[in-house]
Design a protein around this motif. Sequence first.
Motif, PDB file in Angstrom:
ATOM      1  N   GLU A 272       0.858  -1.169   0.000  1.00  0.00           N
ATOM      2  CA  GLU A 272       0.000   0.000   0.000  1.00  0.00           C
ATOM      3  C   GLU A 272       0.902   1.228   0.000  1.00  0.00           C
ATOM      4  O   GLU A 272       1.915   1.267   0.704  1.00  0.00           O
ATOM      5  CB  GLU A 272      -0.948  -0.003   1.203  1.00  0.00           C
ATOM      6  CG  GLU A 272      -1.957  -1.147   1.151  1.00  0.00           C
ATOM      7  CD  GLU A 272      -3.007  -1.067   2.245  1.00  0.00           C
ATOM      8  OE1 GLU A 272      -2.858  -0.225   3.163  1.00  0.00           O
ATOM      9  OE2 GLU A 272      -3.983  -1.838   2.182  1.00  0.00           O
ATOM     10  N   SER A 273       0.531   2.228  -0.795  1.00  0.00           N
ATOM     11  CA  SER A 273       1.424   3.349  -1.061  1.00  0.00           C
ATOM     12  C   SER A 273       0.929   4.644  -0.426  1.00  0.00           C
ATOM     13  O   SER A 273      -0.269   4.845  -0.219  1.00  0.00           O
ATOM     14  CB  SER A 273       1.572   3.561  -2.572  1.00  0.00           C
ATOM     15  OG  SER A 273       2.070   2.402  -3.193  1.00  0.00           O
TER      16      SER A 273
ATOM     17  N   GLY B 115       7.166   0.550   9.346  1.00  0.00           N
ATOM     18  CA  GLY B 115       6.158  -0.009   8.455  1.00  0.00           C
ATOM     19  C   GLY B 115       6.531   0.058   6.990  1.00  0.00           C
ATOM     20  O   GLY B 115       5.914  -0.604   6.137  1.00  0.00           O
ATOM     21  N   LEU B 116       7.552   0.847   6.648  1.00  0.00           N
ATOM     22  CA  LEU B 116       7.937   1.037   5.248  1.00  0.00           C
ATOM     23  C   LEU B 116       8.879  -0.072   4.771  1.00  0.00           C
ATOM     24  O   LEU B 116       9.753  -0.512   5.509  1.00  0.00           O
ATOM     25  CB  LEU B 116       8.618   2.389   5.070  1.00  0.00           C
ATOM     26  CG  LEU B 116       7.755   3.638   5.260  1.00  0.00           C
ATOM     27  CD1 LEU B 116       8.611   4.892   5.141  1.00  0.00           C
ATOM     28  CD2 LEU B 116       6.605   3.677   4.261  1.00  0.00           C
TER      29      LEU B 116
ATOM     30  N   ILE C 171       4.968   1.668   1.052  1.00  0.00           N
ATOM     31  CA  ILE C 171       5.764   2.402   0.068  1.00  0.00           C
ATOM     32  C   ILE C 171       5.505   3.891   0.234  1.00  0.00           C
ATOM     33  O   ILE C 171       4.364   4.321   0.380  1.00  0.00           O
ATOM     34  CB  ILE C 171       5.410   2.004  -1.374  1.00  0.00           C
ATOM     35  CG1 ILE C 171       5.580   0.507  -1.590  1.00  0.00           C
ATOM     36  CG2 ILE C 171       6.272   2.763  -2.378  1.00  0.00           C
ATOM     37  CD1 ILE C 171       5.128   0.051  -2.960  1.00  0.00           C
ATOM     38  N   PHE C 172       6.571   4.672   0.213  1.00  0.00           N
ATOM     39  CA  PHE C 172       6.461   6.120   0.347  1.00  0.00           C
ATOM     40  C   PHE C 172       7.052   6.763  -0.894  1.00  0.00           C
ATOM     41  O   PHE C 172       8.221   6.577  -1.198  1.00  0.00           O
ATOM     42  CB  PHE C 172       7.194   6.570   1.611  1.00  0.00           C
ATOM     43  CG  PHE C 172       7.039   8.026   1.946  1.00  0.00           C
ATOM     44  CD1 PHE C 172       5.909   8.742   1.587  1.00  0.00           C
ATOM     45  CD2 PHE C 172       8.045   8.682   2.657  1.00  0.00           C
ATOM     46  CE1 PHE C 172       5.774  10.074   1.919  1.00  0.00           C
ATOM     47  CE2 PHE C 172       7.911  10.011   2.993  1.00  0.00           C
ATOM     48  CZ  PHE C 172       6.777  10.708   2.627  1.00  0.00           C
ATOM     49  N   HIS C 173       6.242   7.513  -1.632  1.00  0.00           N
ATOM     50  CA  HIS C 173       6.676   8.173  -2.853  1.00  0.00           C
ATOM     51  C   HIS C 173       6.968   9.633  -2.548  1.00  0.00           C
ATOM     52  O   HIS C 173       6.081  10.374  -2.140  1.00  0.00           O
ATOM     53  CB  HIS C 173       5.585   8.080  -3.929  1.00  0.00           C
ATOM     54  CG  HIS C 173       6.070   8.456  -5.294  1.00  0.00           C
ATOM     55  ND1 HIS C 173       5.661   7.823  -6.431  1.00  0.00           N
ATOM     56  CD2 HIS C 173       6.974   9.371  -5.708  1.00  0.00           C
ATOM     57  CE1 HIS C 173       6.254   8.349  -7.479  1.00  0.00           C
ATOM     58  NE2 HIS C 173       7.060   9.294  -7.058  1.00  0.00           N
TER      59      HIS C 173
ATOM     60  N   LYS D  21      -2.678   6.122  -0.176  1.00  0.00           N
ATOM     61  CA  LYS D  21      -2.958   7.261   0.696  1.00  0.00           C
ATOM     62  C   LYS D  21      -2.411   8.547   0.106  1.00  0.00           C
ATOM     63  O   LYS D  21      -1.306   8.574  -0.442  1.00  0.00           O
ATOM     64  CB  LYS D  21      -2.312   7.018   2.073  1.00  0.00           C
ATOM     65  CG  LYS D  21      -2.342   8.198   3.035  1.00  0.00           C
ATOM     66  CD  LYS D  21      -3.602   8.202   3.847  1.00  0.00           C
ATOM     67  CE  LYS D  21      -3.563   9.318   4.887  1.00  0.00           C
ATOM     68  NZ  LYS D  21      -4.702   9.274   5.799  1.00  0.00           N
ATOM     69  N   MET D  22      -3.204   9.617   0.186  1.00  0.00           N
ATOM     70  CA  MET D  22      -2.726  10.961  -0.122  1.00  0.00           C
ATOM     71  C   MET D  22      -3.251  11.897   0.956  1.00  0.00           C
ATOM     72  O   MET D  22      -4.308  11.648   1.542  1.00  0.00           O
ATOM     73  CB  MET D  22      -3.202  11.427  -1.495  1.00  0.00           C
ATOM     74  CG  MET D  22      -2.628  10.642  -2.666  1.00  0.00           C
ATOM     75  SD  MET D  22      -2.853  11.472  -4.256  1.00  0.00           S
ATOM     76  CE  MET D  22      -1.522  12.673  -4.196  1.00  0.00           C
ATOM     77  N   ILE D  23      -2.508  12.966   1.206  1.00  0.00           N
ATOM     78  CA  ILE D  23      -2.965  13.971   2.151  1.00  0.00           C
ATOM     79  C   ILE D  23      -2.845  15.352   1.518  1.00  0.00           C
ATOM     80  O   ILE D  23      -2.088  15.555   0.570  1.00  0.00           O
ATOM     81  CB  ILE D  23      -2.180  13.932   3.486  1.00  0.00           C
ATOM     82  CG1 ILE D  23      -0.686  14.168   3.256  1.00  0.00           C
ATOM     83  CG2 ILE D  23      -2.423  12.623   4.209  1.00  0.00           C
ATOM     84  CD1 ILE D  23       0.116  14.250   4.562  1.00  0.00           C
TER      85      ILE D  23
END
Length: 603
Positions: free
Chosen positions: A287-288, A359-360, A335-337, A314-316
């Motif tokens: 999950e990204s 968690g990443l 995953i962190f973009h 997820k986006m904020i």
Amino acid sequence: MIKLVTENDIIKLIKGMFPDIEEVPATISFTQSGLLTSFDLVNLIFELESEFGLEFDLEELDLKLFDSPIMIADTINNMNGINKMTLRKLFDDICSRDMSKDALTFDDTTYTYKEISDKVKGLAAGFIEKGINKGTHTVIILDNCIEYILSYFALFYIGAVPIPINTRWNPSEAVTVIKDSEAEYFIARERSGKLKFSDIKEKLSADDYSIKQVIYCDVNDEGISEFASLCSNEFQELPDNIAPEDVAMISYTSGTTGTPKGVMLRHVDIAKISLYTQQVWTDSDDESFSIAPLYSAQGFLSLLINFSIGSRFKMISSFNTNDILKEISKKNETIFHTQPTMWTMLLNSRIINFADFSGLKKIVVSGSLCSPELARRIEERIHCHLLNAYGLIEGTSVVTMTRYDDPEDVRLNTVGRPIPGVEIKIVDEERNPVAHGEIGELAIRGYVMAGYYKNEEKTNEIMDKDGWLYTGDLAKYYDKENISIVGRCKDMVIRGGYNVYPSDIEEIILRIPEVQTAAVVGRPHDVLGEELVAFVVLRAGEEIKKSDINRYIFQNLANYKLPDQIYLISDMPAILAGKIDKKVLRDWAVNGIPQDKQMMFSE
């Protein structure tokens, strides 16, 4: 649903057929390297037929399409229909997999695939009622929000052409782009970033520019927005009138000269890059989390790539480091973009010591170049693999990427190898290939733009008749197939992840009556990557404060284009033709200005 064949699938098959081969590079030509003979290649093609249920016409077959694992994967996927993909088909395919599954969390609200699908289709019907149809140029002026995401999907779904506007632009810059795009439809809030839509409307009206329709996302006194009401429209089936080669969107960039140019991107290219790239960096259970601005190439591609995974992302709306670290510490995404600039800020802050990154599994870094030192610091601090990506909007954003299983030195020192469907070469000033390992300009072929909107001359400057696009970036091969970007041919400065073109700033400074000439260059900066340095020569007998120059620039350009340092000098260094020698100016910016060139003025 199209199941993609990957380069790893082909490599595994080749190793099974030819156990004596120890290493099978993904991108290196079989024939040129001598890895496989022509006879071996024919046997491989027979095995591919059996393995993937295909039938090739050997009499008509172009063996060049089978000359490396990455080319074979792309060829098979095209035969299976990926080259006929449009963004509408991609959206329907993804949503239909499991409509009850969570698709997106924006801020604190989660939407299932069914909810996203229903809202997008209702919005598409509402857009059509408003006059937005296939091919309609539609400007989006919004900060990151759920409305932005739904707008992209709905416009793609009906074949309209979104034109995202950078909300950090000055109103005059936004108006210039809008007029060039010939868009008459707008999706906006009254205030987005630095822009007030009423100011933009006023400027357009003063130029007798026609606005047919504005769809506002602002909430009225009754708590309802016009945009939200459109999402409840009843969807009607649309004709299948979108072709894979149709232009899907126009994303504006200043290009090499600073003049705004609209990059036309095709449906099939965006769809294929989205599918291929998610195949490179994700597993089915990933999950990204993405914080990229949706008006940028990195933003809209990360949206589509993450959506293509088929699992929640997820986006904020916030770009505040506290909010970002808080989200990461919840350990809901793997995953962190992100961008290099954000990491330089995070790694130098005290707040990071209180964050939980456990968690990443992967960090995707794109948007600007990530130095080996920064890449190393990220991996050491976060304790997970970094995937380094290189791209440009003219190449539909993503061109090369490192892979999760690449060795550490490749992950840290390169931008990887091409994704399927992309060819690269490194050339000299005459556009002839340089020897392997030498530095030259990077050229790409594959998912390149359809061209600059209404600008054939500029298109022809960077694209040749064989479909090669010359990036202006200097590169070299780090090893057999992974490349490193070592600089830029052009003067463009990447400051804090934003492309800044010196000519934009120079043009504004030259409007100041006291100024005779000006030149802007970049110099290295630990946090921003590069900072902007302006050199200014005043007219004889004139005086002006540096703060007044900065104030004038601020009134006419986006704040990220403000020079970090202004030097007043007696005269400009010049080459034989009288052109300013920016190589000398870059040296002065780093090592100091010679005493006889300095001019002192009180502030």
